[in-house]
Design a protein around this motif. Structure first.
Motif, PDB file in Angstrom:
ATOM      1  N   PHE A 137       1.077  -0.978  -0.095  1.00 53.19           N
ATOM      2  CA  PHE A 137       0.542   0.316  -0.297  1.00 53.19           C
ATOM      3  C   PHE A 137       0.775   1.086   0.087  1.00 53.19           C
ATOM      4  CE2 PHE A 137      -3.176  -3.518   2.386  1.00 53.19           C
ATOM      5  CZ  PHE A 137      -4.147  -2.958   1.201  1.00 53.19           C
ATOM      6  N   TYR A 138       0.822   1.825  -1.159  1.00 54.09           N
ATOM      7  CA  TYR A 138       0.934   3.424  -0.863  1.00 54.09           C
ATOM      8  C   TYR A 138      -0.020   4.491  -0.416  1.00 54.09           C
ATOM      9  CZ  TYR A 138       4.427   7.534  -2.414  1.00 54.09           C
ATOM     10  OH  TYR A 138       4.522   8.222  -2.167  1.00 54.09           O
ATOM     11  N   VAL A 139       0.087   5.369   0.467  1.00 51.48           N
ATOM     12  CA  VAL A 139      -0.771   6.460   1.350  1.00 51.48           C
ATOM     13  C   VAL A 139      -0.304   7.522   1.172  1.00 51.48           C
ATOM     14  CG1 VAL A 139      -2.700   6.872   2.702  1.00 51.48           C
ATOM     15  CG2 VAL A 139      -1.854   4.287   3.147  1.00 51.48           C
ATOM     16  N   HIS A 140      -0.884   8.434  -0.336  1.00 52.50           N
ATOM     17  CA  HIS A 140      -0.401   9.632   0.281  1.00 52.50           C
ATOM     18  C   HIS A 140      -1.730  10.734  -0.090  1.00 52.50           C
ATOM     19  CE1 HIS A 140      -1.538   9.888  -3.769  1.00 52.50           C
ATOM     20  NE2 HIS A 140      -1.102   8.391  -3.770  1.00 52.50           N
ATOM     21  N   GLY A 141      -1.838  11.635   0.401  1.00 52.91           N
ATOM     22  CA  GLY A 141      -2.125  13.479   0.032  1.00 52.91           C
ATOM     23  C   GLY A 141      -2.787  13.494  -1.233  1.00 52.91           C
ATOM     24  N   SER A 142      -3.632  14.094  -2.101  1.00 56.97           N
ATOM     25  CA  SER A 142      -4.086  14.452  -2.731  1.00 56.97           C
ATOM     26  C   SER A 142      -2.587  15.361  -3.150  1.00 56.97           C
ATOM     27  CB  SER A 142      -5.031  15.336  -2.751  1.00 56.97           C
ATOM     28  OG  SER A 142      -5.255  16.249  -1.766  1.00 56.97           O
ATOM     29  N   HIS A 143      -1.840  16.444  -2.451  1.00 56.63           N
ATOM     30  CA  HIS A 143      -0.636  17.372  -2.820  1.00 56.63           C
ATOM     31  C   HIS A 143       0.285  16.223  -3.622  1.00 56.63           C
ATOM     32  CE1 HIS A 143      -0.671  16.086   0.658  1.00 56.63           C
ATOM     33  NE2 HIS A 143       0.682  16.352   0.780  1.00 56.63           N
ATOM     34  N   ASP A 144       0.331  15.226  -3.015  1.00 62.11           N
ATOM     35  CA  ASP A 144       1.702  14.245  -3.706  1.00 62.11           C
ATOM     36  C   ASP A 144       1.278  13.103  -4.811  1.00 62.11           C
ATOM     37  OD1 ASP A 144       3.094  14.736  -1.781  1.00 62.11           O
ATOM     38  OD2 ASP A 144       2.503  13.923  -0.022  1.00 62.11           O
ATOM     39  N   SER A 145       2.024  13.236  -5.636  1.00 62.93           N
ATOM     40  CA  SER A 145       1.839  12.684  -6.895  1.00 62.93           C
ATOM     41  C   SER A 145       1.431  10.704  -6.103  1.00 62.93           C
ATOM     42  CB  SER A 145       2.792  12.410  -7.634  1.00 62.93           C
ATOM     43  OG  SER A 145       4.015  12.293  -7.725  1.00 62.93           O
ATOM     44  N   LYS A 146       0.656   9.963  -7.341  1.00 53.39           N
ATOM     45  CA  LYS A 146       0.939   8.899  -7.508  1.00 53.39           C
ATOM     46  C   LYS A 146       2.020   7.552  -7.668  1.00 53.39           C
ATOM     47  CE  LYS A 146      -4.538   8.806  -8.432  1.00 53.39           C
ATOM     48  NZ  LYS A 146      -5.658   7.981  -9.618  1.00 53.39           N
ATOM     49  N   HIS A 147       1.696   6.727  -7.226  1.00 51.62           N
ATOM     50  CA  HIS A 147       3.018   6.219  -7.210  1.00 51.62           C
ATOM     51  C   HIS A 147       3.173   5.019  -8.550  1.00 51.62           C
ATOM     52  CE1 HIS A 147       6.318   2.504  -6.152  1.00 51.62           C
ATOM     53  NE2 HIS A 147       6.386   3.310  -4.655  1.00 51.62           N
ATOM     54  N   ARG A 148       4.260   5.410  -8.852  1.00 53.49           N
ATOM     55  CA  ARG A 148       4.731   4.894  -9.912  1.00 53.49           C
ATOM     56  C   ARG A 148       4.755   3.688 -10.750  1.00 53.49           C
ATOM     57  NH1 ARG A 148       9.591   8.922  -9.831  1.00 53.49           N
ATOM     58  NH2 ARG A 148      10.679   7.381  -8.932  1.00 53.49           N
ATOM     59  N   VAL A 149       4.828   2.538 -10.006  1.00 56.41           N
ATOM     60  CA  VAL A 149       4.442   1.347  -9.766  1.00 56.41           C
ATOM     61  C   VAL A 149       3.377   0.540  -9.273  1.00 56.41           C
ATOM     62  CG1 VAL A 149       5.806  -1.112  -9.052  1.00 56.41           C
ATOM     63  CG2 VAL A 149       7.570   1.188  -9.073  1.00 56.41           C
ATOM     64  N   THR A 150       2.561   0.216 -10.767  1.00 58.24           N
ATOM     65  CA  THR A 150       1.556  -0.641 -10.878  1.00 58.24           C
ATOM     66  C   THR A 150       1.144  -1.485 -10.231  1.00 58.24           C
ATOM     67  OG1 THR A 150       1.907  -1.739 -12.348  1.00 58.24           O
ATOM     68  CG2 THR A 150       1.264   0.254 -13.136  1.00 58.24           C
ATOM     69  N   SER A 151       1.921  -2.210  -9.301  1.00 59.64           N
ATOM     70  CA  SER A 151       1.910  -3.212  -8.767  1.00 59.64           C
ATOM     71  C   SER A 151       1.417  -2.828  -7.235  1.00 59.64           C
ATOM     72  CB  SER A 151       3.022  -4.254  -8.367  1.00 59.64           C
ATOM     73  OG  SER A 151       4.473  -3.672  -7.721  1.00 59.64           O
ATOM     74  N   TYR A 152       1.816  -2.012  -7.078  1.00 54.97           N
ATOM     75  CA  TYR A 152       1.612  -1.206  -5.557  1.00 54.97           C
ATOM     76  C   TYR A 152      -0.543  -0.441  -5.624  1.00 54.97           C
ATOM     77  CZ  TYR A 152       5.865  -0.407  -3.088  1.00 54.97           C
ATOM     78  OH  TYR A 152       7.266  -1.134  -2.509  1.00 54.97           O
ATOM     79  N   HIS A 153       0.121  -0.767  -4.856  1.00 55.06           N
ATOM     80  CA  HIS A 153      -2.059  -0.003  -4.485  1.00 55.06           C
ATOM     81  C   HIS A 153      -2.474   1.350  -3.768  1.00 55.06           C
ATOM     82  CE1 HIS A 153      -3.627  -4.846  -4.273  1.00 55.06           C
ATOM     83  NE2 HIS A 153      -2.697  -4.458  -3.445  1.00 55.06           N
ATOM     84  N   ASP A 154      -2.279   1.799  -4.768  1.00 54.28           N
ATOM     85  CA  ASP A 154      -1.748   3.023  -4.560  1.00 54.28           C
ATOM     86  C   ASP A 154      -3.628   3.967  -3.539  1.00 54.28           C
ATOM     87  OD1 ASP A 154      -0.324   6.164  -5.576  1.00 54.28           O
ATOM     88  OD2 ASP A 154      -2.159   6.386  -5.480  1.00 54.28           O
TER      89      ASP A 154
END
Length: 288
Positions: A98-115
């Protein structure tokens, strides 16, 4: 004071001087301001800043009490969503896949992560707290060995755990919280993550709700609340859990673990795994 001011009507008076003088000036506003605060403005302590917050523009006679040689500013307080502003300072969190971030941060570049894009707003739960981090790791590990069909996030806060479950298994998830703001924020985050069709969030105290009862039994219940509520809810939560179901508990300190485990041991649930993050523990329990 027991005022509930309108946010759009706050005024702030600010001034800087020596510590002795700002402490003396602070006393002028004690009975009229909502709050006052002091902060060191120069590292050597020679200059301090005082801020006084008022519910509306203060009467002129209040400000007239200031000595003539004092320079001050008085203006409406700039309106901001201070919770959102503070969250912009929080870094993204990786917990398992899991890659958890705020809307001010970009999404994870690796598609195998649950963004997951999570803006907590008025609700608890960004992924940064040790309890949420522990739960996300527990959910990720559970996903590797078990299929989940019917899950409940009890005390959902921002909905981060409900969204994590929906993201991992692609199944509908029920989320509940005693706070109506948490329900609203959960739906907002579900919409932002394109998971709205999989999330049903309701306002409820514990499991005391007809919809929650009708959806039971659950094969996964996640409850990230506090130790004493977990103990008090042990019979109800255990009854709502499917025979071969999994229970993830968090919000408890390490010194409270035995108390919580004993409450669920009496309900036929045994510890399968523990995640210790700092002083906080996350427990994974299953029926013996």
């Amino acid at each position: 004071m027991s005022k509930s001011p309108e946010a759009a009507n706050l005024w702030q008076l600010s001034l800087s001087d020596s510590l002795d003088r700002v402490q003396m000036l602070e006393m002028l506003f004690e009975d009229h301001a909502l709050t006052t605060s002091l902060a060191e403005e120069v590292d050597d302590g020679s200059v301090w800043r005082m801020d006084a917050l008022f519910d509306g523009e203060p009467d002129g006679w209040i400000v007239d009490q200031l000595p003539e040689d004092v320079n001050y500013t008085l203006a409406p307080l700039e309106q901001k969503d201070w919770v959102s502003e503070s969250q912009k300072q929080l870094p993204p969190v990786s917990a398992g896949r899991f890659y958890v971030h705020g809307s001010h941060d970009s999404k994870h570049r690796v598609t195998s992560y649950h963004d997951l894009t999570i803006d907590a707003g008025r609700a608890f739960g960004t992924g940064l707290h040790e309890t949420t981090f522990g739960c996300l790791n527990a959910i990720d590990d559970l996903h590797k060995r078990k299929n989940i069909m019917n899950a409940l996030d009890l005390g959902c806060g921002s909905g981060v755990l409900a969204l994590a479950i929906a993201k991992a298994w692609g199944r509908p998830v029920t989320a509940s919280d005693i706070d109506p703001d948490a329900v609203t924020v959960t739906y907002e985050n579900a919409r932002q993550n394109k998971l709205l069709p999989l999330i049903r969030a309701i306002e409820a105290t514990g499991l005391n709700d007809n919809y929650l009862s009708q959806k039971a039994p659950y094969d996964l219940i996640v409850a990230n609340i506090l130790a004493w509520p977990l103990v008090a809810l042990a019979p109800t939560i255990s009854k709502a859990l499917q025979v071969n179901g999994t229970l993830i508990l968090s919000g408890l300190l390490g010194k409270q673990e035995v108390m919580v485990r004993n409450a669920y041991r009496l309900q036929g649930l045994a510890l399968k795994r523990r995640y210790a993050v700092g002083q906080w523990h996350t427990l994974v329990l299953e029926r013996t």
